[in-house]
Design a protein around this motif. Structure first.
Motif, mmCIF file in Angstrom:
data_model
loop_
_atom_site.group_PDB
_atom_site.id
_atom_site.type_symbol
_atom_site.label_atom_id
_atom_site.label_comp_id
_atom_site.label_asym_id
_atom_site.label_seq_id
_atom_site.Cartn_x
_atom_site.Cartn_y
_atom_site.Cartn_z
ATOM 1 N N ILE A 66 13.591 2.693 -9.676
ATOM 2 C CA ILE A 66 13.842 1.716 -8.610
ATOM 3 C C ILE A 66 12.660 1.619 -7.662
ATOM 4 O O ILE A 66 12.223 0.518 -7.299
ATOM 5 N N THR A 67 12.108 2.760 -7.245
ATOM 6 C CA THR A 67 10.984 2.702 -6.308
ATOM 7 C C THR A 67 9.735 2.128 -6.956
ATOM 8 O O THR A 67 9.000 1.368 -6.328
ATOM 9 N N THR A 68 9.502 2.462 -8.222
ATOM 10 C CA THR A 68 8.331 1.917 -8.908
ATOM 11 C C THR A 68 8.450 0.405 -9.065
ATOM 12 O O THR A 68 7.513 -0.347 -8.761
ATOM 13 N N ALA A 69 9.602 -0.058 -9.529
ATOM 14 C CA ALA A 69 9.816 -1.506 -9.655
ATOM 15 C C ALA A 69 9.768 -2.174 -8.289
ATOM 16 O O ALA A 69 9.204 -3.272 -8.139
ATOM 17 N N GLY A 70 10.339 -1.514 -7.295
ATOM 18 C CA GLY A 70 10.339 -2.077 -5.939
ATOM 19 C C GLY A 70 8.940 -2.237 -5.377
ATOM 20 O O GLY A 70 8.604 -3.273 -4.795
ATOM 21 N N VAL A 71 8.103 -1.219 -5.548
ATOM 22 C CA VAL A 71 6.723 -1.308 -5.059
ATOM 23 C C VAL A 71 5.988 -2.430 -5.781
ATOM 24 O O VAL A 71 5.282 -3.228 -5.156
ATOM 25 N N TRP A 72 6.172 -2.513 -7.085
ATOM 26 C CA TRP A 72 5.498 -3.567 -7.842
ATOM 27 C C TRP A 72 5.941 -4.947 -7.359
ATOM 28 O O TRP A 72 5.108 -5.834 -7.139
ATOM 29 N N LEU A 73 7.264 -5.128 -7.186
ATOM 30 C CA LEU A 73 7.762 -6.422 -6.725
ATOM 31 C C LEU A 73 7.294 -6.747 -5.302
ATOM 32 O O LEU A 73 6.867 -7.869 -5.029
ATOM 33 N N LEU A 74 7.388 -5.780 -4.423
ATOM 34 C CA LEU A 74 7.029 -6.019 -3.028
ATOM 35 C C LEU A 74 5.540 -6.288 -2.842
ATOM 36 O O LEU A 74 5.155 -7.170 -2.063
ATOM 37 N N GLY A 123 3.703 -9.904 -2.059
ATOM 38 C CA GLY A 123 2.476 -9.837 -1.280
ATOM 39 C C GLY A 123 2.550 -8.930 -0.052
ATOM 40 O O GLY A 123 1.705 -9.030 0.837
ATOM 41 N N LEU A 124 3.515 -8.034 0.003
ATOM 42 C CA LEU A 124 3.642 -7.099 1.121
ATOM 43 C C LEU A 124 2.544 -6.039 1.029
ATOM 44 O O LEU A 124 2.042 -5.743 -0.054
ATOM 45 N N SER A 125 2.177 -5.476 2.154
ATOM 46 C CA SER A 125 1.161 -4.442 2.197
ATOM 47 C C SER A 125 1.587 -3.236 1.355
ATOM 48 O O SER A 125 2.729 -2.780 1.434
ATOM 49 N N SER A 126 0.645 -2.701 0.597
ATOM 50 C CA SER A 126 0.929 -1.517 -0.208
ATOM 51 C C SER A 126 1.176 -0.287 0.664
ATOM 52 O O SER A 126 1.713 0.709 0.204
ATOM 53 N N ARG A 127 0.807 -0.366 1.912
ATOM 54 C CA ARG A 127 1.029 0.733 2.847
ATOM 55 C C ARG A 127 2.514 0.888 3.191
ATOM 56 O O ARG A 127 3.010 1.991 3.391
ATOM 57 N N TYR A 128 3.249 -0.221 3.275
ATOM 58 C CA TYR A 128 4.654 -0.180 3.700
ATOM 59 C C TYR A 128 5.647 -0.384 2.565
ATOM 60 O O TYR A 128 6.813 -0.044 2.699
ATOM 61 N N ALA A 129 5.205 -0.935 1.473
ATOM 62 C CA ALA A 129 6.094 -1.222 0.352
ATOM 63 C C ALA A 129 6.851 0.008 -0.154
ATOM 64 O O ALA A 129 8.054 -0.083 -0.423
#
Length: 148
Positions: free
Chosen positions: A82-90, A95-101
Motif C-alpha cells: 500500500i505504501t509503495t503504490a501510494g508513494v508512486w501514485l502520489l 505530482g506531490l512532493s516526494s518529501r511528503y508522499a
C-alpha cells in the motif's frame, strides 16, 4: 476503551512503540559497525517480533501462537504494498512532493494494516475450534516465550 475503537487506539500506540524500537535498534546496530542494510534488516525483524507480542497481548488481548507468529509478516507485506503504490501514485501521478508522499501513503495504509492484523490475531485456531485464546498448555503457544 473497549471494542474495535479501543483496538485501533492500542494498534496505533503499538505502531509508535514499534517505530521507536526499530529506529533505536537501527542506530545501535549502525554504531556497532553493522552495514546499514544489515542494521535495517536486523532492526526490522526485532521490531516486528516485538510488534507481534505487543499486538497479541495489548492490542487484541489474545494468546500468541506459532501460527499467528508465522502469519504476522503479512501485515508488513500489506503495509509495504500500500505504501509503495501510494508513494508512486502520489508522486508519479498526482505530482506531490516526494518529501511528503510517504507520510500520506503510510497514513492511508493504517486502516488496511489494522484489518489484516486483526484478522490474523483474532482468527480462531483450527484445531478443535478453540478460538483465539486456546488452552494454556497448548504446544503451539508462544506464551511461554513471550516477554512478561
Amino acid at each position: 476503551m473497549t471494542g474495535v475503537s479501543g483496538q485501533i487506539v492500542r494498534f496505533a500506540l503499538v505502531g509508535v512503540v514499534n517505530t521507536g524500537t526499530y529506529y533505536g535498534c537501527y542506530l545501535l546496530f549502525l554504531a556497532l559497525g553493522l552495514p546499514y542494510v544489515a542494521a535495517h534488516v536486523v532492526a526490522f525483524l526485532l521490531s516486528m517480533t516485538g510488534s507481534f507480542f505487543l499486538n497479541s497481548h495489548f492490542t487484541y488481548r489474545t494468546r500468541p501462537t506459532w501460527r499467528k507468529f508465522l502469519l504476522f509478516p503479512l501485515t508488513n507485506a500489506a503495509n509495504f504494498v500500500i505504501t509503495t503504490a501510494g508513494v508512486w501514485l502520489l508522486v508519479g501521478v498526482a505530482g506531490l512532493s516526494s518529501r511528503y508522499a510517504p507520510l500520506l501513503a503510510a497514513a492511508a495504509a493504517i486502516p488496511v494494516t489494522f484489518v489484516v492484523s486483526r484478522t490474523i490475531m483474532l482468527r480462531p485456531e483450527e484445531r478443535g475450534g478453540r478460538g483465539g485464546r486456546g488452552n494454556p498448555g497448548d504446544r503451539d503457544s508462544l506464551a511461554e516465550v513471550a516477554p512478561k
